[in-house]
Design a protein around this motif. Sequence first.
Motif, short mmCIF file in Angstrom:
data_model
loop_
_atom_site.label_atom_id
_atom_site.label_comp_id
_atom_site.label_asym_id
_atom_site.label_seq_id
_atom_site.Cartn_x
_atom_site.Cartn_y
_atom_site.Cartn_z
N ASN A 123 3.07 -37.87 36.06
CA ASN A 123 2.05 -37.66 35.05
C ASN A 123 2.20 -38.63 33.90
O ASN A 123 3.31 -39.07 33.58
CB ASN A 123 2.16 -36.23 34.49
CG ASN A 123 1.14 -35.30 35.14
OD1 ASN A 123 0.08 -35.74 35.56
ND2 ASN A 123 1.48 -34.03 35.20
N GLN A 153 5.25 -28.48 38.14
CA GLN A 153 4.61 -28.48 39.46
C GLN A 153 3.18 -28.99 39.41
O GLN A 153 2.73 -29.69 40.30
CB GLN A 153 4.66 -27.05 40.02
CG GLN A 153 4.12 -26.89 41.42
CD GLN A 153 4.20 -25.44 41.87
OE1 GLN A 153 4.26 -24.53 41.05
NE2 GLN A 153 4.19 -25.22 43.17
N GLU A 154 2.45 -28.62 38.35
CA GLU A 154 1.03 -28.95 38.25
C GLU A 154 0.79 -30.07 37.24
O GLU A 154 1.61 -30.32 36.37
CB GLU A 154 0.23 -27.71 37.83
CG GLU A 154 0.43 -26.49 38.71
CD GLU A 154 -0.22 -26.63 40.06
OE1 GLU A 154 -1.06 -27.54 40.23
OE2 GLU A 154 0.09 -25.82 40.97
N ARG A 155 -0.37 -30.71 37.35
CA ARG A 155 -0.77 -31.70 36.35
C ARG A 155 -1.28 -31.03 35.08
O ARG A 155 -1.35 -31.67 34.03
CB ARG A 155 -1.86 -32.62 36.93
CG ARG A 155 -1.34 -33.57 38.00
CD ARG A 155 -2.46 -34.47 38.51
NE ARG A 155 -1.94 -35.44 39.45
CZ ARG A 155 -1.44 -36.62 39.13
NH1 ARG A 155 -1.39 -36.96 37.85
NH2 ARG A 155 -1.00 -37.45 40.04
N SER A 156 -1.63 -29.75 35.19
CA SER A 156 -2.16 -29.01 34.06
C SER A 156 -1.04 -28.34 33.28
O SER A 156 -0.25 -27.57 33.84
CB SER A 156 -3.15 -27.95 34.55
OG SER A 156 -3.38 -26.97 33.57
N LYS A 177 -1.35 -24.50 33.46
CA LYS A 177 -0.84 -23.88 34.69
C LYS A 177 0.69 -23.87 34.69
O LYS A 177 1.32 -22.89 35.11
CB LYS A 177 -1.37 -24.61 35.92
CG LYS A 177 -2.86 -24.41 36.16
CD LYS A 177 -3.31 -25.14 37.41
CE LYS A 177 -4.81 -24.93 37.67
NZ LYS A 177 -5.26 -25.65 38.87
N ASN A 178 1.29 -24.97 34.25
CA ASN A 178 2.75 -25.03 34.19
C ASN A 178 3.31 -24.01 33.21
O ASN A 178 4.35 -23.40 33.45
CB ASN A 178 3.22 -26.43 33.80
CG ASN A 178 3.08 -27.43 34.94
OD1 ASN A 178 3.12 -27.03 36.11
ND2 ASN A 178 2.90 -28.69 34.63
N THR A 201 3.18 -20.57 34.85
CA THR A 201 4.26 -20.44 35.84
C THR A 201 5.61 -20.26 35.17
O THR A 201 6.43 -19.44 35.60
CB THR A 201 4.29 -21.68 36.76
OG1 THR A 201 3.05 -21.78 37.45
CG2 THR A 201 5.42 -21.57 37.78
N CYS A 259 8.85 -25.88 34.35
CA CYS A 259 7.90 -26.11 35.44
C CYS A 259 7.14 -27.40 35.21
O CYS A 259 6.65 -27.66 34.11
CB CYS A 259 6.92 -24.95 35.55
SG CYS A 259 5.72 -25.16 36.90
N GLU A 294 8.14 -24.46 47.87
CA GLU A 294 7.45 -25.30 46.90
C GLU A 294 8.46 -25.76 45.85
O GLU A 294 9.32 -24.98 45.43
CB GLU A 294 6.32 -24.53 46.21
CG GLU A 294 5.22 -24.06 47.15
CD GLU A 294 4.18 -23.21 46.44
OE1 GLU A 294 4.25 -23.14 45.18
OE2 GLU A 294 3.31 -22.63 47.11
N SER A 319 2.67 -32.74 30.44
CA SER A 319 2.18 -31.53 31.11
C SER A 319 3.30 -30.58 31.50
O SER A 319 3.06 -29.39 31.74
CB SER A 319 1.38 -31.90 32.35
OG SER A 319 2.20 -32.60 33.27
N HIS A 348 2.41 -39.24 41.77
CA HIS A 348 2.91 -37.92 41.43
C HIS A 348 3.47 -37.85 40.01
O HIS A 348 3.87 -36.79 39.56
CB HIS A 348 4.00 -37.51 42.43
CG HIS A 348 3.49 -37.46 43.83
ND1 HIS A 348 2.54 -36.55 44.22
CD2 HIS A 348 3.77 -38.21 44.92
CE1 HIS A 348 2.26 -36.73 45.51
NE2 HIS A 348 2.99 -37.74 45.94
#
Length: 375
Positions: free
Chosen positions: A253, A274-277, A280-281, A284, A272, A162, A257, A251
């Motif tokens: 944003n 990786q995520e749109r949130s 969450k980033n 991580t 990080c 990933e 984020s 992809h």
Amino acid sequence: MRAEIEQASDAAKQSIGLLRRHLDWDTVDKRLAELNAASENPDLWNDPEAAQKVMRERQELDEAVTAIKKLEQELEDAATLIELGEMEGDQASITEGENAIKAVEKEAASRQVETLLSGEADGFDTYLEVHAGAGGTESQDWANMLQRMYARWAERRKFKVEIVEMTDGEEAGIKGATLLIKGHNAYGWLKTESGVHRLVRISPYDSNARRHTSFASVWVYPVIDDRIEIEIKESDCRIDTYRSSGAGGQHVNTTDSAVRITHNPTGIVVACQQERSQHKNRATAWNMLRARLYELELKKREEKANAEAAAKTDIGWGHQIRSYVLQPYQLVKDLRTGTQSTDPDEVLDGDLDPFMEASLAQRVYGGGEEVSDID
């Protein structure tokens, strides 16, 4: 039996012997009996963490013993098949036996390498960071080639890859990237890849077709779980948010984020996107920082045990662990073990096992002389 097959048979026996020694074969039955008795104790699961440790050791030991006995039996059966074939003039049986011996040799050698992966964190998933050195587009393109090389190596092993964070270069390649590689012993295999990697080639970005040298660094650290406690003071960290970068389209944003955390006491930086949130980033990134600090502690312990100085981490000449020469000749050379390949294309497509095996063996068994670099 032909000399080639005798050599393969001897190599298999040697590897099996080393596997037996690694397990301390004379005491392995006693240890298995102790673990079996412990696993049958109804009070064992009063402490789930201790119970899992016992069951895991029991399973691993049982599997290792079964595998060794299986290899020994297969080697004996293959030798018997060849002997019978020679007595009866049956070439098909001889060929079958020879192929079986080669297969046993390969399997025994592979299992021998696995015994080197017995470090505290070797079985964990891993993060792998790639950073371009000085040199602009040249080094950024080289960083992208390295990122692809490790992704291809992971795919060959059926590991999951990933992209946690990636920063594109101005014209081509990448300034840096972080991969999350998931698979059994992922960290153990990759841990010796940390260091500076040097590329020599005719530049595709030079209109005069001159030879260029580029550098990029690789950093590997394990993914750790909640059982490993790493204390981090939030006051020691600076947290920045920014907009994710990418090639465009869906992809990318439109909000800040992406998250970057700088640990001031050590200077460690993780990021990080990786995520749109952002939430969450951020989670991580905190996990990545915990993993980096844990890897730093492992490194300190290893250096203390081996009485070695800290590894140099400058991204430039004199600090490289491996050189990849594409022009005017073809050669990849590891500067710690002397391991070489005359097929750089195959290495850059993920054929890294010989280099990893040699460096792991050197780390466990020591040895090795000073290796000169290549022009």
